[in-house]
Design a protein around this motif. Structure first.
Motif, PDB file in Angstrom:
ATOM      1  N   ILE B 119      22.765  10.341  16.176  1.00 49.94           N
ATOM      2  CA  ILE B 119      21.485  10.821  15.563  1.00 49.94           C
ATOM      3  C   ILE B 119      21.278  12.250  15.007  1.00 49.94           C
ATOM      4  O   ILE B 119      21.005  12.558  14.242  1.00 49.94           O
ATOM      5  CB  ILE B 119      20.141  10.062  16.073  1.00 49.94           C
ATOM      6  N   PHE B 120      21.587  13.078  16.177  1.00 51.72           N
ATOM      7  CA  PHE B 120      21.446  14.436  16.120  1.00 51.72           C
ATOM      8  C   PHE B 120      22.054  15.075  15.169  1.00 51.72           C
ATOM      9  O   PHE B 120      21.684  15.922  14.225  1.00 51.72           O
ATOM     10  CB  PHE B 120      21.497  15.182  17.364  1.00 51.72           C
ATOM     11  N   GLU B 121      23.414  14.672  15.131  1.00 47.97           N
ATOM     12  CA  GLU B 121      24.531  15.314  14.323  1.00 47.97           C
ATOM     13  C   GLU B 121      24.144  14.799  12.908  1.00 47.97           C
ATOM     14  O   GLU B 121      24.204  15.487  11.963  1.00 47.97           O
ATOM     15  CB  GLU B 121      25.895  14.699  14.760  1.00 47.97           C
ATOM     16  N   LEU B 122      23.934  13.508  12.767  1.00 44.40           N
ATOM     17  CA  LEU B 122      23.611  12.916  11.297  1.00 44.40           C
ATOM     18  C   LEU B 122      22.594  13.592  10.715  1.00 44.40           C
ATOM     19  O   LEU B 122      22.335  14.027   9.413  1.00 44.40           O
ATOM     20  CB  LEU B 122      23.418  11.427  11.285  1.00 44.40           C
ATOM     21  N   SER B 123      21.517  13.655  11.352  1.00 46.40           N
ATOM     22  CA  SER B 123      20.247  14.317  10.799  1.00 46.40           C
ATOM     23  C   SER B 123      20.312  15.666  10.672  1.00 46.40           C
ATOM     24  O   SER B 123      19.564  16.489   9.853  1.00 46.40           O
ATOM     25  CB  SER B 123      18.952  13.900  11.802  1.00 46.40           C
ATOM     26  N   SER B 124      21.469  16.459  11.518  1.00 47.16           N
ATOM     27  CA  SER B 124      21.469  17.853  11.182  1.00 47.16           C
ATOM     28  C   SER B 124      21.921  18.011   9.856  1.00 47.16           C
ATOM     29  O   SER B 124      21.913  19.063   9.292  1.00 47.16           O
ATOM     30  CB  SER B 124      22.483  18.342  12.068  1.00 47.16           C
ATOM     31  N   PHE B 125      22.760  16.891   9.306  1.00 43.70           N
ATOM     32  CA  PHE B 125      23.331  16.988   7.981  1.00 43.70           C
ATOM     33  C   PHE B 125      22.293  16.631   6.922  1.00 43.70           C
ATOM     34  O   PHE B 125      22.220  17.268   5.924  1.00 43.70           O
ATOM     35  CB  PHE B 125      24.467  16.039   7.904  1.00 43.70           C
ATOM     36  N   VAL B 126      21.403  15.598   7.183  1.00 46.35           N
ATOM     37  CA  VAL B 126      20.742  15.025   6.268  1.00 46.35           C
ATOM     38  C   VAL B 126      19.526  15.952   6.039  1.00 46.35           C
ATOM     39  O   VAL B 126      19.192  16.217   4.842  1.00 46.35           O
ATOM     40  CB  VAL B 126      20.125  13.800   6.522  1.00 46.35           C
ATOM     41  N   THR B 127      19.229  16.642   6.915  1.00 46.21           N
ATOM     42  CA  THR B 127      17.938  17.459   6.986  1.00 46.21           C
ATOM     43  C   THR B 127      17.944  18.724   6.057  1.00 46.21           C
ATOM     44  O   THR B 127      17.361  18.825   4.904  1.00 46.21           O
ATOM     45  CB  THR B 127      17.100  17.855   8.037  1.00 46.21           C
ATOM     46  N   PRO B 128      18.955  19.667   6.208  1.00 45.36           N
ATOM     47  CA  PRO B 128      19.146  20.668   5.273  1.00 45.36           C
ATOM     48  C   PRO B 128      19.674  20.197   3.894  1.00 45.36           C
ATOM     49  O   PRO B 128      19.476  20.899   2.739  1.00 45.36           O
ATOM     50  CB  PRO B 128      20.341  21.636   6.002  1.00 45.36           C
ATOM     51  N   LEU B 129      20.355  19.005   3.856  1.00 45.98           N
ATOM     52  CA  LEU B 129      20.605  18.638   2.598  1.00 45.98           C
ATOM     53  C   LEU B 129      19.440  18.288   1.652  1.00 45.98           C
ATOM     54  O   LEU B 129      19.508  18.726   0.560  1.00 45.98           O
ATOM     55  CB  LEU B 129      21.352  17.364   2.614  1.00 45.98           C
ATOM     56  N   PHE B 130      18.609  17.655   2.192  1.00 45.13           N
ATOM     57  CA  PHE B 130      17.322  17.486   1.281  1.00 45.13           C
ATOM     58  C   PHE B 130      16.509  18.517   1.186  1.00 45.13           C
ATOM     59  O   PHE B 130      15.697  18.902   0.237  1.00 45.13           O
ATOM     60  CB  PHE B 130      16.853  16.132   1.951  1.00 45.13           C
ATOM     61  N   LEU B 131      16.487  19.646   2.187  1.00 49.39           N
ATOM     62  CA  LEU B 131      15.695  20.623   2.078  1.00 49.39           C
ATOM     63  C   LEU B 131      16.271  21.476   0.656  1.00 49.39           C
ATOM     64  O   LEU B 131      15.624  21.842  -0.158  1.00 49.39           O
ATOM     65  CB  LEU B 131      16.145  21.502   3.243  1.00 49.39           C
ATOM     66  N   GLY B 132      17.454  21.634   0.763  1.00 47.84           N
ATOM     67  CA  GLY B 132      18.181  22.213  -0.481  1.00 47.84           C
ATOM     68  C   GLY B 132      17.866  21.354  -1.915  1.00 47.84           C
ATOM     69  O   GLY B 132      17.722  22.037  -2.831  1.00 47.84           O
ATOM     70  N   ILE B 133      17.879  20.325  -1.681  1.00 48.66           N
ATOM     71  CA  ILE B 133      17.457  19.331  -2.528  1.00 48.66           C
ATOM     72  C   ILE B 133      16.157  19.718  -3.272  1.00 48.66           C
ATOM     73  O   ILE B 133      16.172  19.679  -4.598  1.00 48.66           O
ATOM     74  CB  ILE B 133      17.753  17.799  -2.594  1.00 48.66           C
ATOM     75  N   ILE B 134      15.305  19.670  -2.316  1.00 52.81           N
ATOM     76  CA  ILE B 134      13.923  19.893  -2.782  1.00 52.81           C
ATOM     77  C   ILE B 134      13.904  21.415  -3.284  1.00 52.81           C
ATOM     78  O   ILE B 134      13.103  21.588  -4.206  1.00 52.81           O
ATOM     79  CB  ILE B 134      12.948  19.822  -1.431  1.00 52.81           C
ATOM     80  N   ALA B 135      14.570  22.219  -2.689  1.00 48.79           N
ATOM     81  CA  ALA B 135      14.524  23.626  -3.321  1.00 48.79           C
ATOM     82  C   ALA B 135      15.152  23.750  -4.853  1.00 48.79           C
ATOM     83  O   ALA B 135      14.526  24.200  -5.766  1.00 48.79           O
ATOM     84  CB  ALA B 135      15.344  24.827  -2.574  1.00 48.79           C
TER      85      ALA B 135
END
Lengths: 440, 338
Positions: B119-135
């Protein structure tokens, strides 16, 4: 599911989830600091073991509370964008100060959790105190923001415009003090009884009795004192609500018709359609006396408010009864415990007393949830009391029901995991702290 | 005072990208680490990140609070049109924050560890991905307040090549920051060379993702090249970033950890600076070229003043404490790894 109902349910779920973790985050540091202090003073290893065991629980609860709090700061906008667009600048002051308090709390927690044997023992102890004080400050500030929704101030509302914003005045709105006081004490009651209850149960199970008995004694003193103070603060709150939000008080008391010598209704099932309460115990003039100190005084009923401005009576009344009932029970238990400590010390280890405390484990938190239900449902149909309706604030995005289902799934799984982790922590106490070696 | 608030907003975003970015990156690095070395990496991470873990994520709270207190129209527009990526990012934050702590504080070490780690590894990828998408989405010009369908209003606002490319670029940057940071946290030469390897890999990934961002911008008529190169500040920032990149590779071979950290931070600063300088104060660019500006769409003066003071006073408390926290645990970290 209707989008509006889904948005409200999601908000209620998120707040209801977060509140448990923030209460624990606010109060546990004080329990830890007490035990930590006793360790530094007496060098009795049981105290450091308790401090360390509790600090692990706090780390778990803090992490969960921090993320659920982060989520809330976004959810306000995700679910209620119209509300935040207007309210943000006005009631933003407590949030910007809370940002600082929460930041300090996170920094201090880093020092405390990772600082064993690294710093001067008293500096390390002090960082624990900072965690508690800044946590408490965060809580008070956030409650002040909620107080503003109940008692909006610090702006002029003219033709749908929010003019002459005064954030300081909004921060010190009329509701902030009574709400913050009631909530802070409630956090101590809820956390105190929960912790005391768990340790009481472990004593009954005859597991690591010395450890659990010492921990129980620390928690139960906080819990008892807070439970005795809480009804006083509750009385102050009720008078305050009667004055600021008479519709909410009327819903809490299921008081339909304005009149004099209004009875205090205990229990009962309100029937809003026929404007009556079934199966209730009534104390004649009780409500009039409680609010105005005069058995014959007049109290505004729900009939003073247009149909569309009335809060849901059934939920508000029942939630209020649950809160008051549990509060009274915990107060009596608190008084009784303090009496026992004072007069009959040996009773502390009596089975029936420990069973009473075990039974009280969830009561404080149920009361907290019920209390928030009273505050929030009792404010409806308004999101900003008398200014903006909740239905007008909701996001235009359709399909919120799916979001609500997702959040429900996530929060249920998180609750399960946190419970599981806590269970393991408690089960392992014997192994982790069984020896008297303080440095393990 | 408005400029003070805007400055704080920018700094909070930068710090979130640098500090929380390195946290996210640590998870990405773990994801890319072979099974054999994973436990070692995990231990290094706890020592290096554990104490400042919670504090790093406060920058996001500060950012959000500044937005809704100071710029409520912008916050509300983002909340409505970027609802879905924001929600996914939030789930990522929940999953990461809890899994990281649960993994460490579970009293029994068993197969649950594997679940927390996944869970930690997967969400470590998803969270910044979507942060970048939002930006990316906020400046991509795809947000359309006049959209009539659900898909146009709430999906295409963020699901486009440019936003996704910015998301991937953010992931690469985070991984890069983490690798650079971790190099200095280990004393063992073998471990060190492993992180140096990872840093090179993530740096190459960042350059590739960066090029994709430019291509996507070109394809979708986003004047990114103009923002970056159309003014002296942008050009100087990009040149400085390029020079520092060369220096960075040089010091990577040398293994000089302090300089590496400074250079990596400097690079992120320059990239964020170049990317935002030209279109600031227009923080959200809508379809059709209209925009939401930090200056024109800020809250009332009194609210901004109060916010500014709260931030100034807050930093008097926060910064020294934060500095001391980082300092005290840095001092001992490398020694502890021996």
């Amino acid at each position: 599911m209707d989008d509006f109902i889904a948005a409200r349910s999601q908000m209620a779920l998120s707040l209801g989830f977060h509140i448990i973790f923030s209460c624990i985050g606010m109060v546990m540091p004080f329990f830890m600091a007490t035990s930590h202090y006793l360790w530094l003073r007496t060098k009795n290893p049981v105290y450091i073991n308790i401090t360390k065991a509790w600090s692990k629980g706090v780390a778990i609860f803090f992490a969960t509370g921090a993320v659920s709090g982060t989520v809330l700061s976004f959810e306000l906008g995700l679910l209620w964008p119209k509300f935040m667009e207007h309210a943000g600048p006005i009631f933003g002051m407590p949030f910007s100060l809370e940002g600082t308090a929460f930041f300090i709390e996170a920094i201090a927690l880093g020092f405390f959790l990772y600082g064993w044997n690294r710093f001067h023992p008293w500096f390390h102890w002090f960082t624990g105190i900072v965690v508690g004080v800044s946590g408490l400050a965060s809580g008070i500030l956030v409650v002040s923001a909620n107080g503003w929704m109940n008692s909006p101030s610090g702006f002029d509302y003219l033709n749908g415009q929010y003019l002459n914003i005064d954030p300081i005045k909004a921060l010190f709105n009329d509701a902030w003090f009574s709400q913050a006081l009631h909530m802070s004490i409630a956090a101590f009651v809820a956390t105190g009884f929960a912790v005391a209850g768990i340790h009481a149960y472990m004593i009954l199970r005859k597991r690591d009795v010395r450890f659990h008995l010492t921990a129980f004694k620390i928690a139960v003193v906080y819990a008892s004192i807070a439970a005795i103070l809480q009804p006083l603060s509750g009385d102050h709150s009720a008078k305050d609500v009667a004055h600021r939000q008479p519709a909410k008080l009327a819903a809490m008391e299921a008081h339909f018709k304005t009149g004099k010598r209004v009875p205090l209704i205990i229990g009962g099932l309100p029937d809003a359609q026929n404007e009556k309460v079934d199966y209730a115990i009534e104390i004649p003039g009780g409500l009039s006396f409680m609010i105005n100190g005069d058995w014959n005084s007049e109290i505004k009923g729900l009939d003073q408010f247009a149909e569309q401005d009335r809060p849901p009576v059934l939920i508000t009344h029942i939630a209020f009864q649950i809160m008051v009932g549990l509060g009274m029970f915990m107060m009596l238990l608190g008084i009784f415990y303090l009496f026992v400590v004072w007069k009959k010390k040996r009773w502390i280890e009596q089975k029936w007393l420990l069973w009473l405390f075990t039974a009280a484990t969830p009561m404080g938190f149920i009361a907290v949830e019920a209390g928030w239900t009273v505050t929030e449902v009792g404010r409806q149909p308004w999101i900003i009391y008398g200014i903006m309706r909740t239905a007008d604030a909701v996001t235009p995005m359709p399909g919120i029901a799916y979001s609500f289902y997702l959040y429900t799934a996530v929060y249920i799984s998180l609750s399960v995991i946190v419970t599981f982790l806590l269970y393991r922590q408690i089960k392992m106490v014997g192994k982790l702290y069984g020896t008297s070696d303080a440095n393990t | 005072m408005l400029y003070v608030v805007i400055f704080y907003l920018w700094v909070a975003i930068l710090f979130y990208l640098l500090f929380a970015g390195a946290d996210f990156g640590a998870g990405i690095i773990e994801l890319l680490t072979s099974k054999k070395n994973r436990n070692k990496t995990k231990r290094t991470m706890y020592r290096a990140i554990g104490p400042i873990w919670e504090a790093n994520h406060m920058w996001l709270i500060i950012t959000v609070v500044i937005l809704f207190v100071g710029f409520p129209k912008i916050y509300s527009a983002m909340s409505v049109y970027l609802h879905i990526p924001l929600t996914i990012m939030l789930f990522g934050i929940i999953a990461r924050g809890t899994a990281f702590t649960f993994r460490h504080y579970d009293a029994v070490e068993d197969e649950m560890q594997l679940l927390y780690s996944r869970i930690f590894e997967l969400s470590s990828f998803v969270t910044p991905l979507f942060l970048g998408i939002i930006a990316g989405s906020s400046v991509s010009g795809h947000i359309d307040p006049n959209a009539n369908t659900f898909v146009d209003a709430y999906i295409y606002s963020w699901l486009n090549w440019f936003s996704v490319a910015v998301g991937l670029f953010t992931v690469a940057i985070c991984g890069f920051l983490a690798a650079i940071y971790l190099i200095g946290e280990v004393a063992d030469e073998h471990e060190k060379s492993r992180f140096i390897q990872k840093a090179k890999m993530m740096n190459i990934a960042a350059v590739i993702c960066g090029s994709i961002v430019f291509m996507a911008a070109y394809a979708e008529n986003i004047p990114l090249a103009d923002w970056m190169f159309g003014n002296t500040v942008g050009i100087s920032a990009i040149s400085a970033a390029t020079v520092s990149l060369i220096l960075l590779w040089y010091f990577l071979y040398k293994g000089k950890t302090r300089i590496l950290r400074v250079l990596a931070g400097f690079q992120v600063l320059m990239i964020l600076g170049a990317a935002t300088f030209r279109h600031l104060p227009n923080i959200i660019i809508l379809k059709g070229g209209s925009y939401l500006s930090l200056i024109e769409h800020s809250g009332q003066e009194k609210a901004i003043n109060a916010l500014g003071w709260a931030l100034l006073i807050g930093s008097v408390f926060i910064l020294p404490a934060l500095f001391y926290l980082i300092y005290s645990f840095q001092k001992n970290s490398v020694r502890a790894s021996l």
